[in-house]
Design a protein around this motif. Structure first.
Motif, PDB file in Angstrom:
ATOM      1  N   THR A   1       0.841  -1.188   0.000  1.00  0.00           N
ATOM      2  CA  THR A   1       0.000   0.000   0.000  1.00  0.00           C
ATOM      3  C   THR A   1       0.880   1.244   0.000  1.00  0.00           C
ATOM      4  N   PRO A   2       0.699   2.148  -0.986  1.00  0.00           N
ATOM      5  CA  PRO A   2       1.526   3.356  -1.026  1.00  0.00           C
ATOM      6  C   PRO A   2       1.378   4.189   0.239  1.00  0.00           C
ATOM      7  N   ALA A   3       2.511   4.522   0.839  1.00  0.00           N
ATOM      8  CA  ALA A   3       2.531   5.371   2.024  1.00  0.00           C
ATOM      9  C   ALA A   3       3.093   6.744   1.665  1.00  0.00           C
ATOM     10  N   THR A   4       4.231   6.768   0.985  1.00  0.00           N
ATOM     11  CA  THR A   4       4.819   8.015   0.486  1.00  0.00           C
ATOM     12  C   THR A   4       5.305   7.754  -0.931  1.00  0.00           C
ATOM     13  N   TRP A   5       5.456   8.796  -1.696  1.00  0.00           N
ATOM     14  CA  TRP A   5       5.913   8.639  -3.072  1.00  0.00           C
ATOM     15  C   TRP A   5       6.716   9.848  -3.494  1.00  0.00           C
ATOM     16  N   SER A   6       7.490   9.635  -4.550  1.00  0.00           N
ATOM     17  CA  SER A   6       8.337  10.705  -5.059  1.00  0.00           C
ATOM     18  C   SER A   6       8.411  10.614  -6.572  1.00  0.00           C
ATOM     19  N   THR A   7       8.193  11.729  -7.230  1.00  0.00           N
ATOM     20  CA  THR A   7       8.368  11.777  -8.681  1.00  0.00           C
ATOM     21  C   THR A   7       9.725  12.369  -9.034  1.00  0.00           C
ATOM     22  N   ASP A   8      10.529  12.723  -8.000  1.00  0.00           N
ATOM     23  CA  ASP A   8      11.865  13.259  -8.233  1.00  0.00           C
ATOM     24  C   ASP A   8      12.782  12.133  -8.697  1.00  0.00           C
ATOM     25  N   LEU A   9      13.590  12.425  -9.689  1.00  0.00           N
ATOM     26  CA  LEU A   9      14.559  11.436 -10.143  1.00  0.00           C
ATOM     27  C   LEU A   9      15.785  11.489  -9.244  1.00  0.00           C
ATOM     28  N   PRO A  10      16.437  10.348  -9.031  1.00  0.00           N
ATOM     29  CA  PRO A  10      17.602  10.331  -8.143  1.00  0.00           C
ATOM     30  C   PRO A  10      18.787  11.051  -8.770  1.00  0.00           C
ATOM     31  N   GLY A  11      19.704  11.503  -7.917  1.00  0.00           N
ATOM     32  CA  GLY A  11      20.900  12.184  -8.388  1.00  0.00           C
ATOM     33  C   GLY A  11      21.978  11.227  -8.862  1.00  0.00           C
ATOM     34  N   THR A  12      21.860   9.951  -8.507  1.00  0.00           N
ATOM     35  CA  THR A  12      22.841   8.948  -8.928  1.00  0.00           C
ATOM     36  C   THR A  12      22.168   7.932  -9.836  1.00  0.00           C
ATOM     37  N   SER A  13      22.955   7.051 -10.414  1.00  0.00           N
ATOM     38  CA  SER A  13      22.415   6.080 -11.369  1.00  0.00           C
ATOM     39  C   SER A  13      21.660   4.941 -10.708  1.00  0.00           C
ATOM     40  N   LEU A  14      21.894   4.675  -9.440  1.00  0.00           N
ATOM     41  CA  LEU A  14      21.308   3.551  -8.713  1.00  0.00           C
ATOM     42  C   LEU A  14      21.738   2.196  -9.276  1.00  0.00           C
ATOM     43  N   ALA A  15      22.760   2.194 -10.098  1.00  0.00           N
ATOM     44  CA  ALA A  15      23.253   0.936 -10.664  1.00  0.00           C
ATOM     45  C   ALA A  15      23.875   0.098  -9.557  1.00  0.00           C
ATOM     46  N   ALA A  16      23.680  -1.190  -9.650  1.00  0.00           N
ATOM     47  CA  ALA A  16      24.233  -2.115  -8.663  1.00  0.00           C
ATOM     48  C   ALA A  16      24.976  -3.212  -9.401  1.00  0.00           C
TER      49      ALA A  16
END
Length: 172
Positions: free
Chosen positions: A129-144
């Motif tokens: 169930t959605p509690a919080t959300w963000s439409t902002d894109l991250p500042g990093t690539s989030l690559a793992a």
């Protein structure tokens, strides 16, 4: 964020999650791509049973999870939201409603006629169930880094291969 500001973001979460075939879910470990159904304002997952998708570690009742939704046409990150995790009890009213939706979307089930019983006995149905959300894109690539696997990458092409391929085209 005021209620008026949150309304478009919430609508984006719902519409993007509803249309996406996969969502990326992170419990306590790495994020995993999971198929889901959007039902009554929540993402519903089935997993952890034989023949079903493995659910990420940490998807337990009362926990939170990070959900990332990709764009259906471009495949890039569209929206991310934090979810409250609920594990549904087999044969409860919510479980029956969720299973009704999941059964319609489950592809290639080996035992479609006994799917409900198998899920009740061997799998878990989880609501996010959605509690919080963000439409902002991250500042990093989030690559793992990729997970360990027995799969290998392709080796370099032999030096003579381009010459052989060009020779074949010349004969035609």
């Amino acid at each position: 964020m005021t209620a008026a500001e949150a309304l478009p973001a919430r609508a984006l979460v719902e519409e993007a999650t509803k249309k996406s075939g996969l969502i990326w879910v992170r419990g306590t470990g790495t994020a995993q791509a999971l198929w889901h159904v959007w039902h009554e304002g929540t993402a519903v997952l089935v997993g952890d049973g034989p023949g079903e998708q493995p659910l990420p570690a940490g998807l337990e009742a009362g926990a939170t999870a990070e959900v990332t939704v990709r764009s259906k046409d471009k495949g890039g990150r569209l929206v991310a939201w934090t979810a409250a995790v609920t594990v549904l009890e087999p044969y409860s009213e919510q479980w029956e409603a969720a299973v009704g939706e999941l059964k319609g979307k489950r592809l290639n089930a080996p035992d479609a006629e006994r799917l409900t019983e198998r899920w009740a006995r061997e799998s878990r149905i989880v609501r996010l169930t959605p509690a919080t959300w963000s439409t902002d894109l991250p500042g990093t690539s989030l690559a793992a880094p990729p997970l360990p696997s027995g799969a290998t990458t392709r080796r370099e092409a032999p030096a003579a291969l381009p010459r052989l391929l060009l020779k074949r085209r010349g004969r035609r």
